[in-house]
Design a protein around this motif. Structure first.
Motif, PDB file in Angstrom:
ATOM      1  N   GLY A  75     -30.997  12.820  33.661  1.00 48.82           N
ATOM      2  CA  GLY A  75     -31.432  14.433  34.368  1.00 48.82           C
ATOM      3  C   GLY A  75     -32.862  14.295  34.005  1.00 48.82           C
ATOM      4  O   GLY A  75     -33.256  15.704  34.834  1.00 48.82           O
ATOM      5  N   ASP A  76     -34.171  13.376  33.796  1.00 48.93           N
ATOM      6  CA  ASP A  76     -35.669  13.693  34.277  1.00 48.93           C
ATOM      7  C   ASP A  76     -35.481  13.752  35.802  1.00 48.93           C
ATOM      8  O   ASP A  76     -34.541  13.181  36.433  1.00 48.93           O
ATOM      9  CB  ASP A  76     -35.767  12.480  33.192  1.00 48.93           C
ATOM     10  CG  ASP A  76     -35.739  12.477  32.129  1.00 48.93           C
ATOM     11  OD1 ASP A  76     -35.437  13.207  31.443  1.00 48.93           O
ATOM     12  OD2 ASP A  76     -36.203  11.463  31.363  1.00 48.93           O
ATOM     13  N   ILE A  77     -36.811  14.134  35.907  1.00 46.74           N
ATOM     14  CA  ILE A  77     -36.641  14.599  36.958  1.00 46.74           C
ATOM     15  C   ILE A  77     -38.340  14.048  37.546  1.00 46.74           C
ATOM     16  O   ILE A  77     -39.114  14.104  37.752  1.00 46.74           O
ATOM     17  CB  ILE A  77     -37.040  16.081  38.039  1.00 46.74           C
ATOM     18  CG1 ILE A  77     -35.458  16.268  37.976  1.00 46.74           C
ATOM     19  CG2 ILE A  77     -37.614  15.454  39.499  1.00 46.74           C
ATOM     20  CD1 ILE A  77     -35.314  17.911  38.359  1.00 46.74           C
ATOM     21  N   LEU A  78     -38.629  12.378  38.641  1.00 49.27           N
ATOM     22  CA  LEU A  78     -39.509  11.862  38.468  1.00 49.27           C
ATOM     23  C   LEU A  78     -40.252  12.805  39.846  1.00 49.27           C
ATOM     24  O   LEU A  78     -39.505  12.787  41.051  1.00 49.27           O
ATOM     25  CB  LEU A  78     -38.961  10.807  39.284  1.00 49.27           C
ATOM     26  CG  LEU A  78     -39.092   9.226  38.109  1.00 49.27           C
ATOM     27  CD1 LEU A  78     -38.836   7.737  38.620  1.00 49.27           C
ATOM     28  CD2 LEU A  78     -39.612   9.138  37.110  1.00 49.27           C
ATOM     29  N   VAL A  79     -41.525  12.971  39.301  1.00 47.19           N
ATOM     30  CA  VAL A  79     -42.149  13.830  40.253  1.00 47.19           C
ATOM     31  C   VAL A  79     -43.468  13.333  40.916  1.00 47.19           C
ATOM     32  O   VAL A  79     -44.000  13.041  42.549  1.00 47.19           O
ATOM     33  CB  VAL A  79     -43.144  14.750  39.636  1.00 47.19           C
ATOM     34  CG1 VAL A  79     -42.280  16.259  39.388  1.00 47.19           C
ATOM     35  CG2 VAL A  79     -43.521  14.807  38.383  1.00 47.19           C
ATOM     36  N   ARG A  80     -44.206  11.889  40.425  1.00 48.37           N
ATOM     37  CA  ARG A  80     -44.962  11.144  40.321  1.00 48.37           C
ATOM     38  C   ARG A  80     -44.923   9.094  39.742  1.00 48.37           C
ATOM     39  O   ARG A  80     -44.724   9.375  38.459  1.00 48.37           O
ATOM     40  CB  ARG A  80     -46.588  11.576  40.367  1.00 48.37           C
ATOM     41  CG  ARG A  80     -46.789  13.093  40.596  1.00 48.37           C
ATOM     42  CD  ARG A  80     -48.471  13.124  40.491  1.00 48.37           C
ATOM     43  NE  ARG A  80     -49.426  12.197  41.276  1.00 48.37           N
ATOM     44  CZ  ARG A  80     -49.911  12.061  42.441  1.00 48.37           C
ATOM     45  NH1 ARG A  80     -49.203  12.863  42.889  1.00 48.37           N
ATOM     46  NH2 ARG A  80     -50.696  11.300  42.537  1.00 48.37           N
ATOM     47  N   ALA A  88     -28.505  24.095  40.448  1.00 53.96           N
ATOM     48  CA  ALA A  88     -27.388  23.474  39.660  1.00 53.96           C
ATOM     49  C   ALA A  88     -28.310  22.953  38.223  1.00 53.96           C
ATOM     50  O   ALA A  88     -27.921  23.725  36.953  1.00 53.96           O
ATOM     51  CB  ALA A  88     -26.125  22.106  39.448  1.00 53.96           C
ATOM     52  N   LEU A  89     -29.377  22.950  38.382  1.00 52.40           N
ATOM     53  CA  LEU A  89     -30.395  22.599  37.659  1.00 52.40           C
ATOM     54  C   LEU A  89     -31.179  23.673  36.217  1.00 52.40           C
ATOM     55  O   LEU A  89     -32.368  23.205  35.361  1.00 52.40           O
ATOM     56  CB  LEU A  89     -31.448  21.259  37.311  1.00 52.40           C
ATOM     57  CG  LEU A  89     -29.983  19.617  37.529  1.00 52.40           C
ATOM     58  CD1 LEU A  89     -31.072  18.593  38.268  1.00 52.40           C
ATOM     59  CD2 LEU A  89     -29.468  19.580  36.101  1.00 52.40           C
ATOM     60  N   SER A  90     -31.287  24.493  37.314  1.00 51.81           N
ATOM     61  CA  SER A  90     -32.259  25.890  36.993  1.00 51.81           C
ATOM     62  C   SER A  90     -33.654  25.601  36.882  1.00 51.81           C
ATOM     63  O   SER A  90     -34.713  26.309  36.859  1.00 51.81           O
ATOM     64  CB  SER A  90     -31.659  26.395  35.819  1.00 51.81           C
ATOM     65  OG  SER A  90     -30.480  26.706  34.910  1.00 51.81           O
ATOM     66  N   LEU A  91     -33.983  24.308  38.144  1.00 47.85           N
ATOM     67  CA  LEU A  91     -34.907  24.562  38.664  1.00 47.85           C
ATOM     68  C   LEU A  91     -35.974  25.441  39.855  1.00 47.85           C
ATOM     69  O   LEU A  91     -34.706  25.453  40.744  1.00 47.85           O
ATOM     70  CB  LEU A  91     -35.299  22.735  38.400  1.00 47.85           C
ATOM     71  CG  LEU A  91     -34.916  22.083  37.406  1.00 47.85           C
ATOM     72  CD1 LEU A  91     -34.844  20.264  37.541  1.00 47.85           C
ATOM     73  CD2 LEU A  91     -36.504  21.898  36.476  1.00 47.85           C
ATOM     74  N   ARG A 124     -38.970  17.441  32.114  1.00 48.61           N
ATOM     75  CA  ARG A 124     -37.318  17.109  31.064  1.00 48.61           C
ATOM     76  C   ARG A 124     -37.339  18.477  30.638  1.00 48.61           C
ATOM     77  O   ARG A 124     -38.251  19.619  29.906  1.00 48.61           O
ATOM     78  CB  ARG A 124     -37.990  16.642  30.205  1.00 48.61           C
ATOM     79  CG  ARG A 124     -36.770  16.104  29.526  1.00 48.61           C
ATOM     80  CD  ARG A 124     -36.627  14.992  28.408  1.00 48.61           C
ATOM     81  NE  ARG A 124     -36.767  14.036  28.607  1.00 48.61           N
ATOM     82  CZ  ARG A 124     -36.501  12.572  28.168  1.00 48.61           C
ATOM     83  NH1 ARG A 124     -37.025  12.648  26.856  1.00 48.61           N
ATOM     84  NH2 ARG A 124     -37.188  11.735  28.429  1.00 48.61           N
ATOM     85  N   ALA A 125     -35.772  19.309  31.319  1.00 48.52           N
ATOM     86  CA  ALA A 125     -35.971  20.598  29.905  1.00 48.52           C
ATOM     87  C   ALA A 125     -37.319  21.663  31.226  1.00 48.52           C
ATOM     88  O   ALA A 125     -37.494  22.537  30.025  1.00 48.52           O
ATOM     89  CB  ALA A 125     -35.967  20.286  28.735  1.00 48.52           C
ATOM     90  N   GLY A 126     -37.678  21.388  31.746  1.00 46.77           N
ATOM     91  CA  GLY A 126     -38.623  22.379  32.912  1.00 46.77           C
ATOM     92  C   GLY A 126     -39.951  21.803  32.082  1.00 46.77           C
ATOM     93  O   GLY A 126     -40.848  22.541  32.452  1.00 46.77           O
ATOM     94  N   GLN A 127     -40.199  20.686  31.478  1.00 47.91           N
ATOM     95  CA  GLN A 127     -41.388  20.777  31.189  1.00 47.91           C
ATOM     96  C   GLN A 127     -42.110  19.756  31.784  1.00 47.91           C
ATOM     97  O   GLN A 127     -41.326  18.421  31.652  1.00 47.91           O
ATOM     98  CB  GLN A 127     -41.304  20.455  29.436  1.00 47.91           C
ATOM     99  CG  GLN A 127     -40.822  21.298  28.362  1.00 47.91           C
ATOM    100  CD  GLN A 127     -41.894  22.896  28.877  1.00 47.91           C
ATOM    101  OE1 GLN A 127     -42.970  22.859  28.339  1.00 47.91           O
ATOM    102  NE2 GLN A 127     -41.686  23.782  28.849  1.00 47.91           N
TER     103      GLN A 127
END
Length: 399
Positions: free
Chosen positions: A344-349, A315-318, A380-383
């Motif tokens: 909407g941010d995705i925490l990775v670390r 859904a978030l095109s990730l 965020r937004a692919g970045q």
């Protein structure tokens, strides 16, 4: 005649001499002709706690009797820890629920000759660990919850009433205080890096039979998502833990505290080889917080998250291979809000550790102190981006 003498001198006599020499070798030095077996690698046996010293650099080949030597006793380890493990007995007044008319003496005449008492005493039992010589005792919150009286029975036979210093229901921990002299104290393991397969012993008061020791290994670490408490970071062990063991000590082979026995997974109510203990460092930190501040101090980031799933990533095109925690809520003016994190941010670390499990991330942040820094990597937004937050102090039911 000359040729016969020649044959005797050149053939018969050397053969006879050779046979005599061979017989002498076989008789007095058989090892010189016995085939030598391949040299097996040496096995070194180090001293093991609870056994006593063993000869230095003792070696044995696999398959020999010494190669199968192991711990023959953990008595020394138990002797170090057992005096600091206590039995806890609680008493609670339970009031019988009845209609108010049944409490009226006039109506009681029509219903029963000897009315039942409206109150009864309910007793339960558990275990605890003396953590300091000034009388601080750690146990589980569920052991003493709602108790009107708490009695602590020591290993040496002494009994004393205990007072509740503070509780941490979200981690199922409670701190008690007893007033006695010459109290034993358990030693806490300094090396918190337990490994799966490490030998551990559970000490407690199962079913009220008295102090009991059971043996097992560390089956797993970092167990969570069990639905037992808000904060879960359990040691799993197959050492037998039964009702009454709650709050008792889980020790290593050196007699040092590594955990506080808390719960079992069982369909029968008894031990089935799956027990859980709160790590000693977590319990010790709670003790220090409650004794010093009256409550547990935990770090707080001020966010609500959800673990990424293939459906959410689509859904978030990730990318489907991305793992992380999707920020679904932010507390206004909280640490995450001040660090400019957004929904909407995705925490990775988080602090250089992968953020894939929401429960583990919550435990990681809660272990921080207010004012500690939190380095966050997020997408965020692919970045991929980074920010820095300052941990706040968590209140009850905050994330």
């Amino acid at each position: 005649m000359r040729s016969a003498q020649f044959i005797v001198n050149t053939l018969v006599i050397p053969v006879l001499v050779g046979l005599v020499v061979a017989f002498a070798v076989l008789l007095w030095a058989p090892q010189l002709v016995t085939p030598t077996a391949p040299q097996a690698p040496a096995v070194t046996y180090a001293p093991i706690a609870g056994i006593g010293p063993m000869p230095e650099q003792t070696t044995a080949a696999p398959g020999s009797s010494m190669a199968h030597m192991g711990p023959v006793s953990y008595a020394d380890a138990v002797d170090r820890a057992a005096p600091a493990v206590v039995n806890i007995f609680t008493r609670k007044v339970v009031r019988r629920k009845t209609h108010p008319l049944f409490d009226d003496p006039f109506f009681q005449r029509f219903f029963r000759t000897n009315p039942e008492p409206n109150e009864r005493m309910q007793s339960s039992l558990g275990s605890g660990v003396i953590m300091s010589p000034d009388g601080y005792v750690l146990t589980n919150n569920h052991v003493i919850h709602g108790a009107d009286q708490i009695v602590v029975a020591l290993h040496d036979g002494r009994e004393v009433n205990a007072t509740v210093v503070g509780t941490d229901p979200e981690a199922d921990l409670a701190v008690l205080k007893i007033e006695l002299e010459n109290l034993p104290q358990i030693q806490v393991a300094h090396d918190s890096q337990l490994r799966i397969g490490d030998v551990v012993l559970a000490i407690g008061n199962p079913f009220g039979v008295g102090q009991t020791v059971t043996l097992g290994i560390v089956s797993a670490t970092g167990r969570n998502q069990l639905g037992l408490n808000t904060y879960e970071d359990y040691i799993q062990t197959d050492a037998a833990i039964n009702p009454g063991n709650s709050g008792g000590a889980l020790i290593n082979a050196y007699g040092e505290l590594v955990g506080l026995n808390t719960a079992i997974f069982s369909k029968s109510g008894g031990s089935q080889g799956i027990g859980f203990a709160i790590p000693a460092e977590v319990a010790s930190r709670t003790l220090t917080d409650i004794a010093t501040h009256g409550t547990t101090i935990r770090g707080w980031l001020g966010i609500e998250v959800q673990e990424s799933t293939p459906q959410l990533l689509t859904a978030l095109s990730l990318p489907q291979a991305l793992t992380g925690l999707i920020v679904t809520g932010i507390y206004p003016d909280g640490p995450a809000d001040q660090a400019k994190l957004a929904i909407g941010d995705i925490l990775v670390r988080i602090n250089n550790q992968d953020a894939a499990n929401a429960r583990s991330a919550m435990n990681q942040i809660a272990a921080l102190r207010p004012g500690d820094g939190i380095d966050l990597e997020f997408i965020r937004a692919g970045q991929k981006m980074q920010t820095h937050a300052i941990a706040g102090q968590r209140k009850a039911h905050q994330q």
